[in-house]
Scaffold this active site. Structure first.
Site, short mmCIF file in Angstrom:
data_model
loop_
_atom_site.label_atom_id
_atom_site.label_comp_id
_atom_site.label_asym_id
_atom_site.label_seq_id
_atom_site.Cartn_x
_atom_site.Cartn_y
_atom_site.Cartn_z
CG HIS A 219 56.34 65.61 117.23
ND1 HIS A 219 56.16 66.91 116.78
CD2 HIS A 219 57.52 65.19 116.72
CE1 HIS A 219 57.21 67.24 116.03
NE2 HIS A 219 58.04 66.22 115.98
CG ASP B 282 62.93 65.84 114.17
OD1 ASP B 282 61.86 65.51 113.66
OD2 ASP B 282 63.10 66.90 114.77
C1 1DF Z 1 61.06 71.32 113.13
C2 1DF Z 1 61.63 70.43 114.04
C3 1DF Z 1 59.79 71.05 112.61
C4 1DF Z 1 60.93 69.31 114.43
C5 1DF Z 1 59.11 69.90 112.99
O1 1DF Z 1 57.87 69.60 112.54
C6 1DF Z 1 59.70 68.99 113.86
C7 1DF Z 1 61.77 72.51 112.74
C8 1DF Z 1 57.12 70.60 111.85
O2 1DF Z 1 63.00 72.52 112.82
O3 1DF Z 1 61.12 73.50 112.37
O4 1DF Z 1 59.09 67.84 114.08
N1 1DF Z 1 61.50 68.54 115.47
O5 1DF Z 1 60.89 67.59 115.98
O6 1DF Z 1 62.56 68.94 116.01
MN MN Z 2 59.98 66.08 115.07
#
Ligand code: 1DF
Ligand code: MN
Length: 356
Positions: free
Chosen positions: A188, A314
């Site tokens: 991730h 997500d």
């Molecule tokens: C965000 C996006 C934050 C995802 C995440 O974990 C995350 C974000 C802190 O938009 O700030 O897992 N993502 O996977 O797109």
């Molecule tokens: Mn994510």
């Protein structure tokens, strides 16, 4: 412009299993608060969690409320979005921003908490095992405990750990354990490390908008070129965000990697048994987290196969009900759509198959 469709999606001829869904025990926020109060804070961590933990914006407040819940808030949102099941992982960067001792002990705590949540709602949740790459031997042990004691069948790693990448041999004990226990590793995103982040940060591009994808795509590529999959041919890595764009790069990676090897340009670029794209097809699964876009999904199915492309929402970062309607409406044959939403996840995460 039409308004987004936020009606509750109805029953479908498949279960909707979302595979990149995040949670955060409130105890982790206490540790994060301490890290953020230290004199030198990693700029990516400051930008990401510094924001979510202090911003008065609706987005930040919504995310903080959802992350810590493993009961009614989350289940209500899942019901409203037509999500039958979430595969849940400790949110990024998890324990990877912590010192080694804290990271090792907190990973166990978080896994116990998540396992409790799964026990309360066994038909709605499944969990991924959080590990601390800072201590590869302890990480390998935690994978064993997660599988045998907690009934979890996959591992979450939030990309780099204090700027270090799993292509480094010192981490390969983790891959050995993952292969031995048949646990796929979800690689991730994390924010880019301190020595990479500046040009991203100054333009506000360090997070999910782009920096996440660049950094994690790089990490996955470093795994391929370091020979991880020649050493562990059964290892499976899951990438979100449509494979962090790697399927789109496949042709060029194959051509240029071969050309680089042939010309002996770098000591570090060794011959591999196979082409980079062959590893994408045999050692990776790809989810559509953040990319509810039929054309990108269809292209990726074409590159890596229908059996390797999975649905993800997500949650709570991209809690968007209209995207479920969009994906339900994709012009895709029904067998492929069922694999995408349900059966690939059941097989990969060893979820007992259920009828509707
Ligand atoms: C965000 C996006 C934050 C995802 C995440 O974990 C995350 C974000 C802190 O938009 O700030 O897992 N993502 O996977 O797109
Ligand atoms: Mn994510």
């Amino acid at each position: 412009m039409s308004l987004p469709n936020t009606q509750r999606p109805g029953k479908a001829p498949y279960l909707r299993i979302a595979t990149e869904e995040a949670f955060c025990p409130s105890e982790m926020l206490d540790i994060y608060r301490n890290i953020l109060a230290q004199p030198h804070v990693d700029p990516g961590f400051q930008s990401l969690m510094g924001f979510y933990m202090s911003s008065p914006s609706e987005r930040a407040k919504h995310i903080m409320r959802c992350l810590t819940d493993l009961d009614q808030v989350r289940l209500g949102h899942m019901d409203d979005a037509g999500i039958d099941m979430q595969i849940i992982a400790l949110t990024s960067p998890g324990v990877q921003c912590m010192d080694t001792a804290t990271a090792v002990s907190f990973a166990k705590f978080a896994n116990d908490e998540l396992a409790e949540g799964v026990r309360r709602h066994p038909t709605r949740f499944a969990g991924m095992i959080a590990i601390a790459p800072q201590d590869p031997a302890a990480a390998a042990q935690e994978i064993e405990r997660g599988v045998n004691k907690l009934g979890m069948n996959s591992v979450i790693i939030n990309s780099h750990t204090h700027g270090e990448y799993l292509s480094d041999l010192k981490f390969w004990e983790i891959f050995e354990a993952a292969q031995a226990h048949d646990t796929p590793i979800y690689l991730h995103p994390n924010t880019p490390p301190a020595n990479m982040i500046q040009p991203f940060l100054e333009s506000g591009l360090d997070g999910a908008v782009y920096g996440f994808g660049v950094e994690t795509g790089l990490h996955a590529l470093k795994l391929i070129t370091s020979g991880v999959f020649d050493r562990f041919p059964k290892l499976q890595v899951i990438l979100g965000h449509m494979g962090e764009a790697l399927p789109f790069w496949a042709y060029r990676l194959d051509y240029m990697h071969a050309a680089t090897v042939r010309s002996n340009r770098y000591e570090s670029v060794k011959p591999l048994k196979r082409k980079p794209s062959d590893y994408l097809r045999d050692n990776f699964h790809i989810t559509c987290s953040g990319m509810a876009w039929h054309k990108a999904i269809a292209f990726t199915q074409d590159v890596v196969g229908e059996g390797r492309v999975l649905y993800a929402m997500d949650y709570p970062y991209q809690y968007a009900i209209d995207e479920v309607h969009a994906l339900d409406g994709m012009d895709m044959n029904p067998a492929a759509k069922k694999k995408f939403y349900q059966s690939n996840a059941e097989a990969l995460f060893k979820i007992p198959a259920r009828t509707l």
